[in-house]
Design an enzyme around this catalytic site. Sequence first.
Site, PDB file in Angstrom:
ATOM      1  CG  HIS A  74      21.646   5.777 -18.055  1.00  8.50           C
ATOM      2  ND1 HIS A  74      20.561   5.826 -18.889  1.00  8.50           N
ATOM      3  CD2 HIS A  74      22.340   6.926 -18.312  1.00  8.50           C
ATOM      4  CE1 HIS A  74      20.592   6.940 -19.621  1.00  8.50           C
ATOM      5  NE2 HIS A  74      21.671   7.605 -19.294  1.00  8.50           N
ATOM      6  CD  GLU A 127      25.078  15.554 -18.587  1.00  6.35           C
ATOM      7  OE1 GLU A 127      25.236  14.696 -17.696  1.00  6.35           O
ATOM      8  OE2 GLU A 127      24.086  15.580 -19.339  1.00  6.35           O
ATOM      9  NE  ARG A 166      27.653  11.125 -18.361  1.00 12.60           N
ATOM     10  CZ  ARG A 166      27.568   9.860 -17.956  1.00 12.60           C
ATOM     11  NH1 ARG A 166      28.214   8.897 -18.603  1.00 12.60           N
ATOM     12  NH2 ARG A 166      26.838   9.542 -16.913  1.00 12.60           N
ATOM     13  CG  ASP A 195      24.910  12.151 -15.092  1.00  9.64           C
ATOM     14  OD1 ASP A 195      24.311  13.202 -14.796  1.00  9.64           O
ATOM     15  OD2 ASP A 195      24.812  11.597 -16.203  1.00  9.64           O
ATOM     16  CD  GLU A 216      24.947  13.940 -21.820  1.00 11.51           C
ATOM     17  OE1 GLU A 216      25.276  12.954 -21.153  1.00 11.51           O
ATOM     18  OE2 GLU A 216      23.781  14.370 -21.876  1.00 11.51           O
ATOM     19  CG  HIS A 262      20.085  15.527 -23.193  1.00  9.18           C
ATOM     20  ND1 HIS A 262      19.465  16.080 -22.087  1.00  9.18           N
ATOM     21  CD2 HIS A 262      21.137  14.834 -22.706  1.00  9.18           C
ATOM     22  CE1 HIS A 262      20.118  15.705 -20.989  1.00  9.18           C
ATOM     23  NE2 HIS A 262      21.147  14.962 -21.334  1.00  9.18           N
ATOM     24  CG  HIS A 266      17.144  12.470 -21.589  1.00  4.62           C
ATOM     25  ND1 HIS A 266      17.200  11.111 -21.391  1.00  4.62           N
ATOM     26  CD2 HIS A 266      18.363  12.934 -21.215  1.00  4.62           C
ATOM     27  CE1 HIS A 266      18.400  10.779 -20.930  1.00  4.62           C
ATOM     28  NE2 HIS A 266      19.118  11.865 -20.812  1.00  4.62           N
ATOM     29  CG  ASP A 277      21.892  15.661 -17.303  1.00  8.60           C
ATOM     30  OD1 ASP A 277      22.568  14.989 -16.505  1.00  8.60           O
ATOM     31  OD2 ASP A 277      21.560  15.252 -18.435  1.00  8.60           O
ATOM     32  CG  ASP A 301      -0.195  -0.114   2.522  1.00  9.17           C
ATOM     33  OD1 ASP A 301       1.030  -0.340   2.492  1.00  9.17           O
ATOM     34  OD2 ASP A 301      -0.835   0.026   3.585  1.00  9.17           O
ATOM     35  CG  HIS A 328      27.046   8.859 -24.405  1.00 11.69           C
ATOM     36  ND1 HIS A 328      27.233  10.219 -24.498  1.00 11.69           N
ATOM     37  CD2 HIS A 328      27.941   8.410 -23.479  1.00 11.69           C
ATOM     38  CE1 HIS A 328      28.194  10.588 -23.661  1.00 11.69           C
ATOM     39  NE2 HIS A 328      28.658   9.507 -23.040  1.00 11.69           N
ATOM     40  CE1 TYR A 341      31.138   7.239 -19.719  1.00 18.14           C
ATOM     41  CE2 TYR A 341      31.103   7.462 -22.121  1.00 18.14           C
ATOM     42  CZ  TYR A 341      30.736   7.915 -20.872  1.00 18.14           C
ATOM     43  OH  TYR A 341      29.969   9.050 -20.768  1.00 18.14           O
TER      44      TYR A 341
HETATM   45  N1  GLY Z   1      21.859  12.001 -16.698  1.00 19.57           N
HETATM   46  C1  GLY Z   1      21.479  11.390 -17.903  1.00 19.57           C
HETATM   47  C2  GLY Z   1      22.139  12.022 -19.037  1.00 19.57           C
HETATM   48  O1  GLY Z   1      23.194  12.586 -18.883  1.00 19.57           O
HETATM   49  O2  GLY Z   1      21.637  12.079 -20.131  1.00 19.57           O
HETATM   50 MN    MN Z   2      22.649  14.378 -19.983  1.00 22.37          MN
HETATM   51 MN    MN Z   3      23.732  13.388 -17.014  1.00 20.51          MN
END
Ligand code: GLY
Ligand code: MN
Ligand code: MN
Length: 491
Positions: A285, A446, A444, A303, A423, A399, A406, A314, A64, A395, A427
Amino acid sequence: MKKTLFICSFFLLTNLPTTAQNEYLNDFLTSDFHKHRREALRKQMPNNSVAVFFSNPVRNRSNDVNYIYHQDPNFHYLTGHNQPHSMLLVFKQPVEINGQPMNEVLFLRDRNALAEIYDGERMAVNEVKAELGINNAFTSTVFEHFNLDFKQFDRVSFYDFFDDYRDHPESGDLYEIVNHFKQKVGYESSNNLEIEPKGNNIDLVTLDSIMISLRGIKTKEEISLLRKAVDISTLAQAEVMKAMKPGLSETEIQGLHEYIFKKYRAEYEGYPSIVGAGHNGCVLHYIDNYKPRIADGELILMDLGAEYHGYTADVTRTIPVNGKFNKEQRLIYDLVYEAQEAALKLCKEGTYFDDLYQATLKVINDGLLELGVYENLNEETIMNPQTGRNRYYPHGCCHHIGLDVHDKGEYDELEENMVITIEPGIYIPAGSPTDEKWWDIAVRIEDDFLIQKEGCELLSDKAPRKSSEIEKLMTQPSVFDSLVLPELEEK
Ligand code: GLY
Ligand code: MN
Ligand code: MN
């Protein structure tokens, strides 16, 4: 809920001393903002059409207990009403209902004294006009017999259903209003992605393209909330850099960031935090954040984005756990930095999203060749045949951000007042076809940018990006250095 809290608080607290009132945040979007967004939507809607939006479903966690409710971003954008089991109709031209011309209608869940003991106050129908600026409101239970013939419209535009909501015991819940709506418009399946040729006026296409065009360009109110979300996130990232040391756990680092952004009154994570040390950084992720002791000599990729009044940052920073990049880590880090710099030099109105990606890709491919990570830049070398993606940069680079991490927006030419990330990342998981000295390095970087006519503004400048500046900040003392908690006793 947040919006309601503010509105109720405002009216309830006007007689309190100023200091007490100041404890409540007052920088939420106003009902005028949402009204103007509905007007902007109406302007783009086809003639003789109605746009229909539903609130997000309540998601069950177990038994619940539900997950914390999060409103559907389109619904929030257009109404500021953040309670579940609601529905919005926006008419292109006013429609006569019960003898009244109406240009929009909100259906919301009825008050329920018992439920409100547990979950808090619900907005009442007679409060909608004053608090949300929507002229016509009814309880959701009214919708079944509502005096509106959907056949009168050339188009009934809505998002297709995922059918992922459950039937709640209370009448007028989302399950019920969606089912009544489906019957009223003759919706049968989720396969008719185009306007049906057989005289059906269902339109599952138009609405998203309008919402993309609206939400992709931020208003000044949205930019100000995004600035705040990004400032808070990056201030917290900088504090985490100072606190970093071998032996902390990934989840503890996530907790420090969350504590700080909550201290600055950001309400939520905009997306599950990613805190990956060593090999875990290679998982794009990675949200388990489970490693109990991060090790001396590892890199940690963080991140982290705080959500402030619905708008999310982000931001990713990758730092050496012990405060000093080793030779290979620094070489890869500086290469990713260079890739980001190449993109941000191009970043202004008129540049294509793909130009940004190609700029980062070129720097990364050429740089990895120069470092000897790649022996050559043949297709078979730089592409991973199992994923069909670039081997070490698998990737995209950019975005939109906003109400969604996103966010909705066009991915063609950059336009003034878009807010986007850049970003790039590299890797190199253990086992990769290159010298072992590069294995498990994952970087990364970003950052968040406001697009301008002649350039872009770096919003996320409160956390350093350069390797030398990160190392310098990490030498500073942290407010958490003196935090010593009791050991858990074995029983
Ligand atoms: N945090 C997800 C991305 O960087 O797109
Ligand atoms: Mn991002
Ligand atoms: Mn990110």
